[in-house]
Design a protein around this motif. Structure first.
Motif, PDB file in Angstrom:
ATOM      1  N   PRO A 339       0.831  -1.222   0.000  1.00 13.25           N
ATOM      2  CA  PRO A 339       0.000   0.000   0.000  1.00 13.25           C
ATOM      3  C   PRO A 339       0.859   1.263   0.000  1.00 13.25           C
ATOM      4  O   PRO A 339       1.919   1.278   0.617  1.00 13.25           O
ATOM      5  N   PRO A 340       0.443   2.325  -0.693  1.00 17.74           N
ATOM      6  CA  PRO A 340      -0.817   2.449  -1.445  1.00 17.74           C
ATOM      7  C   PRO A 340      -0.704   2.028  -2.903  1.00 17.74           C
ATOM      8  O   PRO A 340      -1.647   2.190  -3.655  1.00 17.74           O
ATOM      9  N   HIS A 341       0.445   1.494  -3.303  1.00 15.37           N
ATOM     10  CA  HIS A 341       0.666   1.188  -4.715  1.00 15.37           C
ATOM     11  C   HIS A 341       0.016  -0.124  -5.132  1.00 15.37           C
ATOM     12  O   HIS A 341      -0.479  -0.245  -6.249  1.00 15.37           O
ATOM     13  N   THR A 342       0.069  -1.121  -4.273  1.00 17.33           N
ATOM     14  CA  THR A 342      -0.545  -2.415  -4.566  1.00 17.33           C
ATOM     15  C   THR A 342      -1.277  -2.890  -3.314  1.00 17.33           C
ATOM     16  O   THR A 342      -1.204  -2.271  -2.251  1.00 17.33           O
ATOM     17  N   ALA A 343      -1.983  -3.993  -3.463  1.00 16.56           N
ATOM     18  CA  ALA A 343      -2.570  -4.633  -2.293  1.00 16.56           C
ATOM     19  C   ALA A 343      -1.450  -5.065  -1.352  1.00 16.56           C
ATOM     20  O   ALA A 343      -0.302  -5.242  -1.771  1.00 16.56           O
ATOM     21  N   PRO A 344      -1.730  -5.221  -0.066  1.00 17.25           N
ATOM     22  CA  PRO A 344      -0.673  -5.611   0.884  1.00 17.25           C
ATOM     23  C   PRO A 344      -0.095  -6.982   0.564  1.00 17.25           C
ATOM     24  O   PRO A 344      -0.812  -7.888   0.129  1.00 17.25           O
ATOM     25  N   CYS A 345       1.201  -7.125   0.754  1.00  8.57           N
ATOM     26  CA  CYS A 345       1.867  -8.414   0.550  1.00  8.57           C
ATOM     27  C   CYS A 345       1.604  -9.317   1.748  1.00  8.57           C
ATOM     28  O   CYS A 345       1.602  -8.857   2.902  1.00  8.57           O
ATOM     29  N   VAL A 346       1.389 -10.587   1.489  1.00  5.48           N
ATOM     30  CA  VAL A 346       1.102 -11.545   2.561  1.00  5.48           C
ATOM     31  C   VAL A 346       2.102 -12.685   2.596  1.00  5.48           C
ATOM     32  O   VAL A 346       2.101 -13.474   3.543  1.00  5.48           O
ATOM     33  N   ASP A 347       2.975 -12.791   1.593  1.00  6.33           N
ATOM     34  CA  ASP A 347       3.971 -13.858   1.604  1.00  6.33           C
ATOM     35  C   ASP A 347       5.132 -13.466   0.702  1.00  6.33           C
ATOM     36  O   ASP A 347       4.960 -12.689  -0.247  1.00  6.33           O
ATOM     37  N   ILE A 348       6.318 -14.013   1.011  1.00  2.35           N
ATOM     38  CA  ILE A 348       7.511 -13.755   0.213  1.00  2.35           C
ATOM     39  C   ILE A 348       8.279 -15.060   0.041  1.00  2.35           C
ATOM     40  O   ILE A 348       8.194 -15.964   0.867  1.00  2.35           O
ATOM     41  N   SER A 349       9.035 -15.145  -1.049  1.00  5.70           N
ATOM     42  CA  SER A 349       9.851 -16.325  -1.303  1.00  5.70           C
ATOM     43  C   SER A 349      11.021 -15.931  -2.180  1.00  5.70           C
ATOM     44  O   SER A 349      10.904 -15.031  -3.025  1.00  5.70           O
ATOM     45  N   CYS A 350      12.158 -16.605  -1.983  1.00  8.57           N
ATOM     46  CA  CYS A 350      13.380 -16.261  -2.711  1.00  8.57           C
ATOM     47  C   CYS A 350      13.966 -17.485  -3.397  1.00  8.57           C
ATOM     48  O   CYS A 350      13.950 -18.592  -2.853  1.00  8.57           O
ATOM     49  N   GLY A 351      14.520 -17.272  -4.594  1.00  2.13           N
ATOM     50  CA  GLY A 351      15.375 -18.243  -5.248  1.00  2.13           C
ATOM     51  C   GLY A 351      16.812 -17.789  -5.109  1.00  2.13           C
ATOM     52  O   GLY A 351      17.142 -16.946  -4.267  1.00  2.13           O
ATOM     53  N   HIS A 352      17.695 -18.351  -5.935  1.00  3.78           N
ATOM     54  CA  HIS A 352      19.102 -17.974  -5.857  1.00  3.78           C
ATOM     55  C   HIS A 352      19.290 -16.488  -6.108  1.00  3.78           C
ATOM     56  O   HIS A 352      19.949 -15.787  -5.329  1.00  3.78           O
ATOM     57  N   SER A 353      18.707 -15.984  -7.195  1.00  2.00           N
ATOM     58  CA  SER A 353      18.841 -14.559  -7.518  1.00  2.00           C
ATOM     59  C   SER A 353      17.548 -14.009  -8.090  1.00  2.00           C
ATOM     60  O   SER A 353      17.550 -13.248  -9.053  1.00  2.00           O
ATOM     61  N   HIS A 354      16.414 -14.430  -7.528  1.00  2.00           N
ATOM     62  CA  HIS A 354      15.126 -13.850  -7.882  1.00  2.00           C
ATOM     63  C   HIS A 354      14.203 -13.976  -6.677  1.00  2.00           C
ATOM     64  O   HIS A 354      14.478 -14.728  -5.730  1.00  2.00           O
ATOM     65  N   ALA A 355      13.115 -13.227  -6.700  1.00  2.00           N
ATOM     66  CA  ALA A 355      12.232 -13.191  -5.545  1.00  2.00           C
ATOM     67  C   ALA A 355      10.782 -13.019  -6.001  1.00  2.00           C
ATOM     68  O   ALA A 355      10.512 -12.498  -7.084  1.00  2.00           O
ATOM     69  N   PHE A 356       9.858 -13.462  -5.143  1.00  2.00           N
ATOM     70  CA  PHE A 356       8.428 -13.321  -5.392  1.00  2.00           C
ATOM     71  C   PHE A 356       7.757 -12.751  -4.149  1.00  2.00           C
ATOM     72  O   PHE A 356       8.196 -12.987  -3.024  1.00  2.00           O
ATOM     73  N   ALA A 357       6.678 -12.011  -4.382  1.00  2.00           N
ATOM     74  CA  ALA A 357       5.830 -11.532  -3.289  1.00  2.00           C
ATOM     75  C   ALA A 357       4.384 -11.783  -3.672  1.00  2.00           C
ATOM     76  O   ALA A 357       3.987 -11.570  -4.823  1.00  2.00           O
ATOM     77  N   LEU A 358       3.596 -12.254  -2.726  1.00  2.00           N
ATOM     78  CA  LEU A 358       2.175 -12.548  -2.942  1.00  2.00           C
ATOM     79  C   LEU A 358       1.350 -11.455  -2.289  1.00  2.00           C
ATOM     80  O   LEU A 358       1.568 -11.111  -1.123  1.00  2.00           O
ATOM     81  N   THR A 359       0.397 -10.892  -3.031  1.00  2.00           N
ATOM     82  CA  THR A 359      -0.458  -9.837  -2.490  1.00  2.00           C
ATOM     83  C   THR A 359      -1.865 -10.359  -2.245  1.00  2.00           C
ATOM     84  O   THR A 359      -2.299 -11.336  -2.851  1.00  2.00           O
ATOM     85  N   ASP A 360      -2.589  -9.693  -1.361  1.00  2.00           N
ATOM     86  CA  ASP A 360      -3.941 -10.091  -0.980  1.00  2.00           C
ATOM     87  C   ASP A 360      -4.938  -9.105  -1.577  1.00  2.00           C
ATOM     88  O   ASP A 360      -5.184  -8.042  -1.013  1.00  2.00           O
ATOM     89  N   VAL A 361      -5.521  -9.464  -2.725  1.00  2.00           N
ATOM     90  CA  VAL A 361      -6.450  -8.550  -3.378  1.00  2.00           C
ATOM     91  C   VAL A 361      -7.822  -8.567  -2.718  1.00  2.00           C
ATOM     92  O   VAL A 361      -8.692  -7.768  -3.074  1.00  2.00           O
ATOM     93  N   SER A 362      -8.043  -9.458  -1.748  1.00  2.00           N
ATOM     94  CA  SER A 362      -9.336  -9.492  -1.059  1.00  2.00           C
ATOM     95  C   SER A 362      -9.383  -8.550   0.133  1.00  2.00           C
ATOM     96  O   SER A 362     -10.421  -8.384   0.767  1.00  2.00           O
ATOM     97  N   SER A 363      -8.257  -7.917   0.442  1.00  2.00           N
ATOM     98  CA  SER A 363      -8.230  -7.000   1.573  1.00  2.00           C
ATOM     99  C   SER A 363      -8.769  -5.637   1.171  1.00  2.00           C
ATOM    100  O   SER A 363      -8.977  -5.340   0.005  1.00  2.00           O
ATOM    101  N   ASP A 364      -8.978  -4.783   2.161  1.00  2.00           N
ATOM    102  CA  ASP A 364      -9.514  -3.444   1.901  1.00  2.00           C
ATOM    103  C   ASP A 364      -8.448  -2.441   1.491  1.00  2.00           C
ATOM    104  O   ASP A 364      -8.767  -1.367   0.977  1.00  2.00           O
ATOM    105  N   ALA A 365      -7.176  -2.784   1.708  1.00  2.00           N
ATOM    106  CA  ALA A 365      -6.122  -1.798   1.487  1.00  2.00           C
ATOM    107  C   ALA A 365      -5.962  -1.426   0.020  1.00  2.00           C
ATOM    108  O   ALA A 365      -5.410  -0.385  -0.306  1.00  2.00           O
ATOM    109  N   HIS A 366      -6.455  -2.291  -0.888  1.00  2.00           N
ATOM    110  CA  HIS A 366      -6.276  -1.999  -2.307  1.00  2.00           C
ATOM    111  C   HIS A 366      -7.432  -1.199  -2.885  1.00  2.00           C
ATOM    112  O   HIS A 366      -7.415  -0.862  -4.066  1.00  2.00           O
ATOM    113  N   ILE A 367      -8.433  -0.870  -2.059  1.00  2.00           N
ATOM    114  CA  ILE A 367      -9.631  -0.193  -2.561  1.00  2.00           C
ATOM    115  C   ILE A 367      -9.305   1.107  -3.301  1.00  2.00           C
ATOM    116  O   ILE A 367      -9.849   1.360  -4.380  1.00  2.00           O
ATOM    117  N   PRO A 368      -8.431   1.985  -2.776  1.00  2.00           N
ATOM    118  CA  PRO A 368      -8.149   3.234  -3.511  1.00  2.00           C
ATOM    119  C   PRO A 368      -7.612   2.992  -4.915  1.00  2.00           C
ATOM    120  O   PRO A 368      -7.789   3.826  -5.811  1.00  2.00           O
TER     121      PRO A 368
END
Length: 512
Positions: A339-368
């Motif tokens: 927030p406020p750019h995307t929905a809040p992140c709820v999980d993260i994961s890393c590889g050797h030299s890359h990364a992922f983040a999971l966002t929660d689009v069902s939350s209220d923070a992404h409404i704007p």
């Protein structure tokens, strides 16, 4: 897999089962091969067995070499005293590529609930809280009390009477979060165990006795007074997270993995760029970190606000700062994520030299973020209370040229319902389970809207012909037949799903 079976793919190590199966070390090995010296060969063989089985100290074998008059002793002895070995252990191992998943048969008797993989070793955690390990074991990373590789999973006996909650693997070291052996009165505190390679401080056990690593799990006493809730391991560094939100680091920090590398004064051993014992990582909002993750030479931390912080080496732009190269020596919040750019992140994961983040689009923070999208979308909705001529248009097209279950128009004008509301399927599906099912049913029944979209006119413009009109995207048509639903209330419902605020005529919002 859901049934608890474990499947493996990649490089399958078929290990030799005898301690002296072709294993030679350093300069002594070279001399033995060249001179065919039976005495030296015997010393090397015994040294190898001691290394693999951890039955003796390496320096005693060097002393025997000195008694036999070999000049290599002095150099090797000095290296051993400085905590290094004259050469890496070389085992005669058969490596077989596995191009498709196969069942790990040595685990069929157990219900495995999680697995962790290092550079060449694997840990499996069963629902009974027991650890089984397989793979390379040259630094004791399997926790079996020796250095012999194994291609079948073996039980880590240290935890036979304990329950393990979490496992993780670094390149050549392993960690586990374990329930306390005795009842804790004030609060439940997990114990952290470490084993494997510790030459760069990645075990957190201090500077003494780390050159050979730890062949069996050792308790990390420095964290005994912390309620540890999460662990993460990089190639040669480690992180732990306490219940209070404090992040602890230990291990190699040449690339800023510690998150506190501001100068030489911050190094526990100046110039060596290692932390041999856990140290807190500053720079996070107090008590805010909820999860940690490590790549090879970088780390991520997820906060309760849904933001992600990164620090360490920025290979391939893995820190998410918009540029590649350079290290982040302290934690920095990843811009544009959370927030406020995307929905809040709820999980993260890393590889050797890359990364992922999971966002929660069902939350209220992404409404704007959704408000500007209101009025457009890939789904058309109409209510049964719409004007009669509106529904008659739909029925007429379904019976004339469009085929059963479709609303596709056969004429170039693309005449369609004029009172349709448009919305985005991802918003409706995440905010309302009923609408999600209705969209799926419309697609299954072939019920599509073929009129003009929210930004389109009802008449073709310029040289647009029937073929161009027919190429327009097909929008599922959802007909809502609730008796109290009118176009006015449908408009208010959509506005609520997008903005989380209700705007409706006073006579329809009046409370009884």
């Amino acid at each position: 897999r859901g049934d608890g079976d474990v499947e493996t793919a990649g490089l399958d190590g078929m290990a030799a089962t005898t301690a002296a199966a072709g294993a030679l070390t350093g300069m002594a090995a070279a001399d033995a091969r060249l001179a065919h010296d039976e005495v030296l060969a015997r010393v090397v063989r015994r040294s190898t067995e001691a290394w693999l089985l951890a039955e003796d100290d390496f320096s005693s074998e060097l002393d025997e070499m000195a008694r036999n008059g070999y000049t290599a002793h002095a150099e090797m002895k000095a290296q051993a005293e400085e905590g290094e070995y004259a050469g890496m252990l070389r085992m005669r191992t058969v490596r077989v590529p596995q191009f498709s998943p196969i069942v790990a048969r040595s685990l069929l008797a157990f219900h495995v609930r999680s697995v962790a993989a290092g550079y060449g070793h694997v840990l499996a955690l069963t629902d009974a809280g027991q650890i089984y390990s397989a793979g390379y074991n040259d630094r004791g990373q399997l926790g079996l009390g020796h250095r012999i590789n194994t291609a079948s999973f073996q039980h880590v006996q240290t935890f036979a009477d304990r329950r393990v909650r979490q496992i993780c693997c670094g390149q050549q070291h392993s960690m586990a979060r374990v329930e306390p052996a005795t009842e804790v009165i004030l609060e439940q505190r997990n114990e952290v165990f470490v084993w494997g390679n510790g030459i760069l401080g990645q075990l957190g056990l201090g500077r003494r006795g780390i050159t050979k690593g730890r062949l069996a799990p050792h308790r990390l006493a420095a964290l005994d007074h912390e309620a540890i809730v999460d662990l993460a391991a990089g190639a040669n560094h480690s992180l732990a997270l306490s219940a209070s939100g404090t992040v602890f680091f230990w291990g190699h920090t040449e690339y800023g993995q510690s998150g506190r590398t501001r100068g030489a004064a911050d190094y526990e051993v100046e110039g060596n760029l290692k932390f041999f014992e856990p140290q807190p990582v500053p720079g996070f909002p107090e008590g805010a970190v909820e999860k940690i993750a490590c790549g090879a030479t970088f780390s991520l931390a997820l906060t309760s606000s849904g933001h992600v912080y990164s620090f360490g080496w920025n290979e391939a732009g893995v820190l998410g700062m918009g540029t590649a190269g350079r290290a982040a020596l302290t934690p920095n919040r990843i811009p544009g994520l959370g927030p406020p750019h995307t929905a809040p992140c709820v999980d993260i994961s890393c590889g050797h030299s890359h990364a992922f983040a999971l966002t929660d689009v069902s939350s209220d923070a992404h409404i704007p973020l959704l408000r500007p999208l209101l009025g457009s979308g890939d789904v058309a909705l109409v209510c049964k209370a719409a004007p009669k001529d509106f529904l008659s248009q739909v029925r007429s097209r379904r019976s004339s040229g469009g085929g059963e279950g479709t609303t596709r128009s056969s004429g170039p004008s693309r005449q369609g319902p004029t009172d349709a509301f448009f919305a985005h399927s991802f918003v409706l599906a995440s905010r309302c389970e009923a609408l999600k099912e209705m969209i799926a049913k419309s697609v299954e029944d072939g019920r599509f809207y073929d009129g003009p979209g929210p930004d389109e006119t009802t008449e073709p413009q310029g040289d647009v012909d029937a073929a161009a009109a027919g190429a327009a995207p097909r929008r599922p048509l959802v007909v809502l037949d609730h008796k109290d639903l009118s176009p006015t209330t449908l408009r208010a419902l959509l506005a609520y799903l997008y903005t989380d605020s209700l705007s409706c005529p006073p006579h329809r919002c009046a409370m009884p």
